[in-house]
Write a protein that holds these residues in place. Structure first.
Motif, PDB file in Angstrom:
ATOM      1  N   LEU A 212     -55.787  48.020 -77.769  1.00 43.38           N
ATOM      2  CA  LEU A 212     -56.672  48.523 -78.820  1.00 43.38           C
ATOM      3  C   LEU A 212     -57.894  49.219 -78.228  1.00 43.38           C
ATOM      4  O   LEU A 212     -58.339  50.253 -78.735  1.00 43.38           O
ATOM      5  CB  LEU A 212     -57.106  47.379 -79.742  1.00 43.38           C
ATOM      6  N   GLN A 213     -58.423  48.671 -77.141  1.00 44.05           N
ATOM      7  CA  GLN A 213     -59.572  49.308 -76.488  1.00 44.05           C
ATOM      8  C   GLN A 213     -59.190  50.677 -75.929  1.00 44.05           C
ATOM      9  O   GLN A 213     -59.934  51.648 -76.070  1.00 44.05           O
ATOM     10  CB  GLN A 213     -60.094  48.414 -75.367  1.00 44.05           C
ATOM     11  N   MET A 214     -58.031  50.752 -75.295  1.00 44.08           N
ATOM     12  CA  MET A 214     -57.586  52.022 -74.718  1.00 44.08           C
ATOM     13  C   MET A 214     -57.304  53.047 -75.807  1.00 44.08           C
ATOM     14  O   MET A 214     -57.627  54.234 -75.661  1.00 44.08           O
ATOM     15  CB  MET A 214     -56.341  51.789 -73.860  1.00 44.08           C
ATOM     16  N   GLN A 215     -56.719  52.595 -76.895  1.00 46.59           N
ATOM     17  CA  GLN A 215     -56.445  53.523 -77.996  1.00 46.59           C
ATOM     18  C   GLN A 215     -57.743  54.043 -78.612  1.00 46.59           C
ATOM     19  O   GLN A 215     -57.826  55.207 -79.017  1.00 46.59           O
ATOM     20  CB  GLN A 215     -55.590  52.830 -79.054  1.00 46.59           C
ATOM     21  N   GLU A 216     -58.736  53.186 -78.661  1.00 45.99           N
ATOM     22  CA  GLU A 216     -60.024  53.622 -79.201  1.00 45.99           C
ATOM     23  C   GLU A 216     -60.638  54.686 -78.306  1.00 45.99           C
ATOM     24  O   GLU A 216     -61.254  55.649 -78.778  1.00 45.99           O
ATOM     25  CB  GLU A 216     -60.958  52.423 -79.338  1.00 45.99           C
ATOM     26  N   GLN A 217     -60.482  54.537 -77.000  1.00 42.17           N
ATOM     27  CA  GLN A 217     -60.988  55.545 -76.067  1.00 42.17           C
ATOM     28  C   GLN A 217     -60.247  56.867 -76.224  1.00 42.17           C
ATOM     29  O   GLN A 217     -60.814  57.939 -76.038  1.00 42.17           O
ATOM     30  CB  GLN A 217     -60.844  55.039 -74.629  1.00 42.17           C
ATOM     31  N   MET A 218     -58.969  56.789 -76.571  1.00 40.35           N
ATOM     32  CA  MET A 218     -58.163  57.996 -76.725  1.00 40.35           C
ATOM     33  C   MET A 218     -58.355  58.658 -78.085  1.00 40.35           C
ATOM     34  O   MET A 218     -57.962  59.796 -78.288  1.00 40.35           O
ATOM     35  CB  MET A 218     -56.671  57.652 -76.535  1.00 40.35           C
ATOM     36  N   GLY A 219     -58.924  57.924 -79.023  1.00 37.39           N
ATOM     37  CA  GLY A 219     -59.091  58.443 -80.375  1.00 37.39           C
ATOM     38  C   GLY A 219     -58.697  57.393 -81.370  1.00 37.39           C
ATOM     39  O   GLY A 219     -57.719  56.666 -81.158  1.00 37.39           O
ATOM     40  N   ALA A 220     -59.419  57.298 -82.474  1.00 40.11           N
ATOM     41  CA  ALA A 220     -59.242  56.197 -83.419  1.00 40.11           C
ATOM     42  C   ALA A 220     -57.885  56.212 -84.099  1.00 40.11           C
ATOM     43  O   ALA A 220     -57.456  55.205 -84.650  1.00 40.11           O
ATOM     44  CB  ALA A 220     -60.348  56.232 -84.476  1.00 40.11           C
ATOM     45  N   GLY A 221     -57.170  57.340 -84.082  1.00 38.00           N
ATOM     46  CA  GLY A 221     -55.938  57.449 -84.846  1.00 38.00           C
ATOM     47  C   GLY A 221     -54.885  56.416 -84.495  1.00 38.00           C
ATOM     48  O   GLY A 221     -54.237  55.867 -85.365  1.00 38.00           O
ATOM     49  N   ASP A 222     -54.742  56.138 -83.206  1.00 40.14           N
ATOM     50  CA  ASP A 222     -53.671  55.234 -82.795  1.00 40.14           C
ATOM     51  C   ASP A 222     -53.998  53.769 -83.013  1.00 40.14           C
ATOM     52  O   ASP A 222     -53.113  52.936 -83.023  1.00 40.14           O
ATOM     53  CB  ASP A 222     -53.339  55.441 -81.308  1.00 40.14           C
ATOM     54  N   ARG A 223     -55.269  53.422 -83.170  1.00 45.37           N
ATOM     55  CA  ARG A 223     -55.612  52.016 -83.349  1.00 45.37           C
ATOM     56  C   ARG A 223     -54.985  51.478 -84.630  1.00 45.37           C
ATOM     57  O   ARG A 223     -54.363  50.431 -84.645  1.00 45.37           O
ATOM     58  CB  ARG A 223     -57.136  51.821 -83.372  1.00 45.37           C
ATOM     59  N   GLY A 224     -55.161  52.220 -85.726  1.00 45.50           N
ATOM     60  CA  GLY A 224     -54.578  51.775 -86.979  1.00 45.50           C
ATOM     61  C   GLY A 224     -53.070  51.736 -86.916  1.00 45.50           C
ATOM     62  O   GLY A 224     -52.426  50.848 -87.462  1.00 45.50           O
ATOM     63  N   ALA A 225     -52.472  52.701 -86.186  1.00 48.09           N
ATOM     64  CA  ALA A 225     -51.017  52.724 -86.052  1.00 48.09           C
ATOM     65  C   ALA A 225     -50.524  51.500 -85.315  1.00 48.09           C
ATOM     66  O   ALA A 225     -49.514  50.901 -85.666  1.00 48.09           O
ATOM     67  CB  ALA A 225     -50.581  54.000 -85.316  1.00 48.09           C
ATOM     68  N   ALA A 226     -51.251  51.090 -84.263  1.00 48.94           N
ATOM     69  CA  ALA A 226     -50.837  49.906 -83.501  1.00 48.94           C
ATOM     70  C   ALA A 226     -50.948  48.663 -84.342  1.00 48.94           C
ATOM     71  O   ALA A 226     -50.057  47.823 -84.371  1.00 48.94           O
ATOM     72  CB  ALA A 226     -51.694  49.765 -82.239  1.00 48.94           C
ATOM     73  N   GLU A 227     -52.062  48.523 -85.067  1.00 49.74           N
ATOM     74  CA  GLU A 227     -52.257  47.312 -85.863  1.00 49.74           C
ATOM     75  C   GLU A 227     -51.254  47.211 -86.986  1.00 49.74           C
ATOM     76  O   GLU A 227     -50.745  46.139 -87.292  1.00 49.74           O
ATOM     77  CB  GLU A 227     -53.688  47.288 -86.400  1.00 49.74           C
ATOM     78  N   SER A 228     -50.933  48.349 -87.615  1.00 53.11           N
ATOM     79  CA  SER A 228     -49.992  48.314 -88.726  1.00 53.11           C
ATOM     80  C   SER A 228     -48.575  48.076 -88.236  1.00 53.11           C
ATOM     81  O   SER A 228     -47.769  47.420 -88.882  1.00 53.11           O
ATOM     82  CB  SER A 228     -50.053  49.620 -89.519  1.00 53.11           C
ATOM     83  N   SER A 229     -48.244  48.583 -87.021  1.00 51.38           N
ATOM     84  CA  SER A 229     -46.889  48.396 -86.510  1.00 51.38           C
ATOM     85  C   SER A 229     -46.699  46.998 -85.972  1.00 51.38           C
ATOM     86  O   SER A 229     -45.590  46.471 -85.971  1.00 51.38           O
ATOM     87  CB  SER A 229     -46.593  49.399 -85.384  1.00 51.38           C
ATOM     88  N   GLY A 230     -47.786  46.349 -85.486  1.00 51.10           N
ATOM     89  CA  GLY A 230     -47.657  45.009 -84.922  1.00 51.10           C
ATOM     90  C   GLY A 230     -47.760  43.949 -85.964  1.00 51.10           C
ATOM     91  O   GLY A 230     -46.937  43.063 -86.067  1.00 51.10           O
ATOM     92  N   GLY A 231     -48.809  43.952 -86.748  1.00 54.89           N
ATOM     93  CA  GLY A 231     -48.979  42.954 -87.784  1.00 54.89           C
ATOM     94  C   GLY A 231     -49.544  41.655 -87.265  1.00 54.89           C
ATOM     95  O   GLY A 231     -49.561  40.664 -87.959  1.00 54.89           O
ATOM     96  N   GLY A 232     -50.049  41.612 -86.036  1.00 54.79           N
ATOM     97  CA  GLY A 232     -50.605  40.373 -85.508  1.00 54.79           C
ATOM     98  C   GLY A 232     -51.483  40.662 -84.333  1.00 54.79           C
ATOM     99  O   GLY A 232     -51.856  41.787 -84.075  1.00 54.79           O
ATOM    100  N   THR A 233     -51.821  39.607 -83.574  1.00 55.54           N
ATOM    101  CA  THR A 233     -52.662  39.769 -82.408  1.00 55.54           C
ATOM    102  C   THR A 233     -52.073  39.048 -81.240  1.00 55.54           C
ATOM    103  O   THR A 233     -52.579  38.087 -80.733  1.00 55.54           O
ATOM    104  CB  THR A 233     -54.074  39.230 -82.689  1.00 55.54           C
ATOM    105  N   GLY A 234     -50.946  39.478 -80.741  1.00 57.50           N
ATOM    106  CA  GLY A 234     -50.320  38.822 -79.614  1.00 57.50           C
ATOM    107  C   GLY A 234     -49.837  39.820 -78.601  1.00 57.50           C
ATOM    108  O   GLY A 234     -50.053  40.974 -78.749  1.00 57.50           O
ATOM    109  N   SER A 235     -49.135  39.408 -77.536  1.00 58.36           N
ATOM    110  CA  SER A 235     -48.529  40.315 -76.585  1.00 58.36           C
ATOM    111  C   SER A 235     -47.213  39.835 -76.078  1.00 58.36           C
ATOM    112  O   SER A 235     -46.856  38.731 -76.246  1.00 58.36           O
ATOM    113  CB  SER A 235     -49.391  40.618 -75.388  1.00 58.36           C
ATOM    114  N   ASP A 236     -46.514  40.748 -75.373  1.00 56.07           N
ATOM    115  CA  ASP A 236     -45.165  40.381 -74.932  1.00 56.07           C
ATOM    116  C   ASP A 236     -45.194  39.716 -73.596  1.00 56.07           C
ATOM    117  O   ASP A 236     -45.706  40.110 -72.659  1.00 56.07           O
ATOM    118  CB  ASP A 236     -44.336  41.644 -74.918  1.00 56.07           C
TER     119      ASP A 236
END
Length: 236
Positions: A212-236
């Protein structure tokens, strides 16, 4: 001629040793060790004649399925990281991919050792097709399709970095869902697996926050896409 004082007759020495009377010391009493099990508050402890039996840790079918499928899940994340170096347009994305690779390779090794300790077979990504319990490969949360993996491999530069981070966020979130499902289901009492599950969950969540931090640096557009595609706060 008088005898020196230090010349004691041998017979006297033997008598002293036999009677134990020369030093005047007595044999020390035998030491007995007791094991006391503490009682409830306000109650006396109980003296045990032997150590209590500690039952062997229990493992369940859900434990085994989780470990086998998480190995496969991590394996796909490693496939994704292998694409980074030749396609990325940033310096931070390769460093992040290397963190994922190191942590997940280590966790895969620990999970394989856990299965081998319990004399269970290992399920790897190359032979994980078809139905394997509730989490068949196609049903594992966060797993990307062959088409998505091919799309990722076909992009480069900033497009690759954005797609990689978005897919990896969803992938990590799926792993966290698997952890939560196990914790809310029929998990056994094996402390080794408990610690491993906690570590996986922690690693995934830390890496998702970094995405999320890296996406914010690249532009706010992808942050919402990541959160909506994941639906949580975890990692693989």
């Amino acid at each position: 001629m008088p005898r020196p004082a230090y010349l004691v007759p041998v017979g006297a020495v033997l008598i002293c040793l036999a009677l134990g009377a020369c030093s005047g010391a007595e044999e020390p009493p035998a030491v007995t060790h007791r094991v006391i099990q503490g009682g409830a508050p306000g109650e006396a402890g109980e003296v045990l004649t032997q150590m209590p039996t500690i039952p062997d840790p229990e493992i369940t079918a859900d434990d085994v399925a989780f470990v086998r499928h998480m190995i496969v899940h991590h394996g796909q994340a490693l496939q994704m990281t292998e694409l980074v170096d030749e396609r990325t347009g940033r310096e931070d994305v390769p460093l992040f991919a290397e963190r994922i690779r190191l942590s997940q390779e280590d966790e895969i090794r620990l999970m394989e050792e856990w299965l081998q300790t319990h004399r269970l077979s290992v399920l790897r990504i190359d032979d994980a097709g078809g139905g394997h319990g509730a989490h068949a490969v196609g049903e594992m949360p966060g797993m990307i399709s062959e088409e998505q993996l091919a799309e990722l491999a076909a992009t480069d530069g900033e497009d690759f970095d954005r797609l990689f981070l978005r897919l990896m966020y969803a992938h990590h979130d799926g792993a966290v869902t698997m952890v939560e499902d196990l914790q809310q289901g029929n998990q056994g009492t094996d402390p080794v697996l408990w610690n491993l599950v906690v570590d996986i969950d922690s690693d995934q969540r830390i890496e998702m926050d970094r995405i999320l931090q890296m996406q914010e640096q690249m532009g706010a557009g992808d942050r919402g896409a990541a959160e909506s595609s994941g639906g949580g706060t975890g990692s693989d």
